[in-house]
Scaffold this active site. Structure first.
Site, short mmCIF file in Angstrom:
data_model
loop_
_atom_site.label_atom_id
_atom_site.label_comp_id
_atom_site.label_asym_id
_atom_site.label_seq_id
_atom_site.Cartn_x
_atom_site.Cartn_y
_atom_site.Cartn_z
N GLN A 207 8.65 -10.78 -11.08
CA GLN A 207 8.90 -12.07 -11.76
C GLN A 207 8.54 -13.26 -10.88
O GLN A 207 8.75 -14.41 -11.29
CB GLN A 207 10.38 -12.17 -12.19
CG GLN A 207 10.82 -11.11 -13.18
CD GLN A 207 10.26 -11.32 -14.59
OE1 GLN A 207 9.66 -12.36 -14.90
NE2 GLN A 207 10.45 -10.33 -15.45
N HIS A 229 1.73 -7.01 -16.92
CA HIS A 229 2.04 -7.64 -18.21
C HIS A 229 2.96 -8.84 -18.11
O HIS A 229 3.22 -9.52 -19.10
CB HIS A 229 2.58 -6.61 -19.21
CG HIS A 229 3.97 -6.10 -18.96
ND1 HIS A 229 5.05 -6.49 -19.70
CD2 HIS A 229 4.45 -5.22 -18.06
CE1 HIS A 229 6.13 -5.86 -19.28
NE2 HIS A 229 5.79 -5.08 -18.27
N CYS A 354 15.59 -4.03 -23.01
CA CYS A 354 16.00 -2.66 -22.71
C CYS A 354 15.37 -1.75 -23.74
O CYS A 354 15.18 -2.15 -24.89
CB CYS A 354 17.53 -2.65 -22.65
SG CYS A 354 18.36 -1.47 -23.64
N1 PLP Z 1 11.08 -5.43 -12.03
C1 PLP Z 1 11.38 -6.54 -12.72
C2 PLP Z 1 12.06 -7.69 -12.02
C3 PLP Z 1 11.06 -6.64 -14.07
O1 PLP Z 1 11.37 -7.77 -14.75
C4 PLP Z 1 10.44 -5.54 -14.70
C5 PLP Z 1 10.13 -5.59 -16.16
O2 PLP Z 1 10.92 -6.07 -16.96
C6 PLP Z 1 10.14 -4.40 -13.94
C7 PLP Z 1 10.49 -4.39 -12.61
C8 PLP Z 1 9.47 -3.20 -14.56
O3 PLP Z 1 8.10 -3.49 -14.81
P1 PLP Z 1 7.16 -2.54 -15.69
O4 PLP Z 1 7.39 -2.94 -17.11
O5 PLP Z 1 5.76 -2.85 -15.25
O6 PLP Z 1 7.51 -1.12 -15.38
#
Ligand code: PLP
Length: 411
Positions: A207, A229, A354
């Protein structure tokens, strides 16, 4: 019998086809960029071009070499976003896979094995890291955060003092920016404490990239995790970026030896090319985007406060990224609030997205000492967010806030 099953399945597929169209029938305002960012035009174009390249990057012929060169370019674009060497980028299917790859007791330092004895995770990590990857549950401990949502550095110091180095090195998993509050964590301070004990630091920068400048060396990160993404690239692509090439986790996915043996399987070629294009754009436009988005959030929060004097903005007293606002409207449950905004045409979130689509209580709010049953909603802005979107959010906010049950009134 078979015919009936087929008909049933076909009609279910038709229902599934209709659902997204129905959901989008009213004018929509998308304010959930921390869940995922719409695909950027640059990423989409790069992917369309990539679909026309036929080669496999592992092949020796011209088509293979062309694909390899395109992958090398994407690697350079992604590494530039975090100030790393392009050779240190391993592409994965997303941040979750990168986390599972690096959170392991088993490392190699060159050819020699290197043991990590215990994993410390901040209490506000995303589940992708909080689950502890390949560590046994009793080898994972949580480090609390303060009421402001910042990692408790005293608690980290105490945990490191108590760490039994006979078991192996300590590892800390810490996010640079929290996905719910947007609060920027004291990563460089944590790195100093950890490195004094010879530990390894894994930074979840999912983020942070595209929102604030990220430099691996300045942060003191040994490994960094990013996801395509969240910055306008396609879904299902991410990367583990290492400080160097010498110390690496044992692979999670073995096979044909792609990604220098760190992550086997034919690469998600168009996805990686789209990720590269999104990373280049995110870096080039970082400054102007964060100033503009910061202005929009200022107007949004000021407008919300004017409409509801009892509004609580979580993490507002410490440094946050410019795009996120995580708030509680007393008397409004997360799920009710999320549905009410959705019906007004505004897509926001009740904290982390989620997989079940259910609204759970926020572990981030709980870790900050708030009653997670309070309910909280997250608005997250992005590069395409406009003044009109903020106006629409404020109109919806006014209606939702006005319909709340007054404090103290029984359900
Ligand atoms: N770490 C954080 C802070 C996230 O916001 C997210 C996704 O929401 C992830 C990890 C996981 O990412 P990915 O969707 O690429 O597995």
């Amino acid at each position: 019998m078979r015919g009936e099953n087929f008909k049933e399945n076909a009609s279910r597929l038709k229902d599934l086809d209709r659902e997204p169209k129905q959901a989008m029938a009213i004018a929509r305002t998308y304010l959930d960029w921390n869940a995922t960012a719409p695909l950027s035009r640059a990423a989409r174009q790069a992917m369309m071009d990539a679909y026309d390249l036929p080669g496999n990057a592992s092949s020796v012929h011209g088509e293979g070499r062309a694909a390899r060169a395109a992958l090398a370019r994407a690697r350079a674009q992604v590494s530039a976003l975090v100030g790393a060497d392009s050779q240190a980028v391993t592409f994965t299917s997303g941040a979750t896979e990168a986390a599972n790859m690096v959170l392991t007791p088993q490392f190699r330092m060159g050819r020699a094995p290197l043991a990590v004895g215990h994993l410390y995770v901040s209490a506000i990590e995303h589940p992708a890291l909080r689950e502890g990857g390949r560590f046994a549950p009793d080898s994972v401990s949580e480090i609390p955060v303060t009421r402001t949502g910042l990692l408790d550095l005293d608690a980290l110091t105490n945990a490191l003092e108590a760490h039994d180095s006979n078991l192996g090195l300590p590892m800390l998993a810490l996010m640079l920016v929290n996905n719910e509050t947007g609060v920027i964590q004291p990563v460089a301070d944590a790195a100093r404490l950890l490195h004094a004990k010879g530990g390894l630091l894994v930074v979840d920068a999912v983020q942070a990239v595209g929102r604030i400048p990220v430099d691996m060396a300045e942060l003191g990160a040994d490994f960094l995790i990013i996801s395509s993404h969240k910055i306008g690239g396609p879904k299902g692509v991410g990367a583990l970026v290492a400080r160097g090439e010498v110390m690496m986790p044992l692979p999670l996915i073995r096979g044909g030896g792609q990604e220098k043996g760190h992550r086997s399987g034919t690469e998600n070629f168009p996805g990686i090319i789209g990720f590269g294009a999104a990373a280049e754009e995110a870096l080039a436009l970082l400054g102007e985007r964060s100033v503009r988005i910061g202005g929009l959030r200022f107007r949004l929060e000021a407008g919300m406060r004017a409409l509801a004097a009892d509004l609580i903005v979580h993490g507002a007293d410490v440094e946050r990224v410019a795009n996120t606002t995580f708030f509680t409207l007393p008397g409004l449950k997360s799920e009710t609030g999320q549905i009410a905004f959705d019906l007004e045409g505004v897509a926001l979130s009740a904290g982390a997205a989620c997989a079940s689509g259910k609204v759970g209580e926020s572990h981030v709010l709980a870790a900050m000492g708030c009653d997670p049953g309070l309910g909280a909603l997250r608005i997250s802005l992005g590069p395409d967010t406009t003044d009109t979107d903020i106006d629409a959010a404020l109109v919806a906010f006014g209606k939702v806030a006005g319909r709340r049950r007054p404090a103290g009134q029984a359900a």
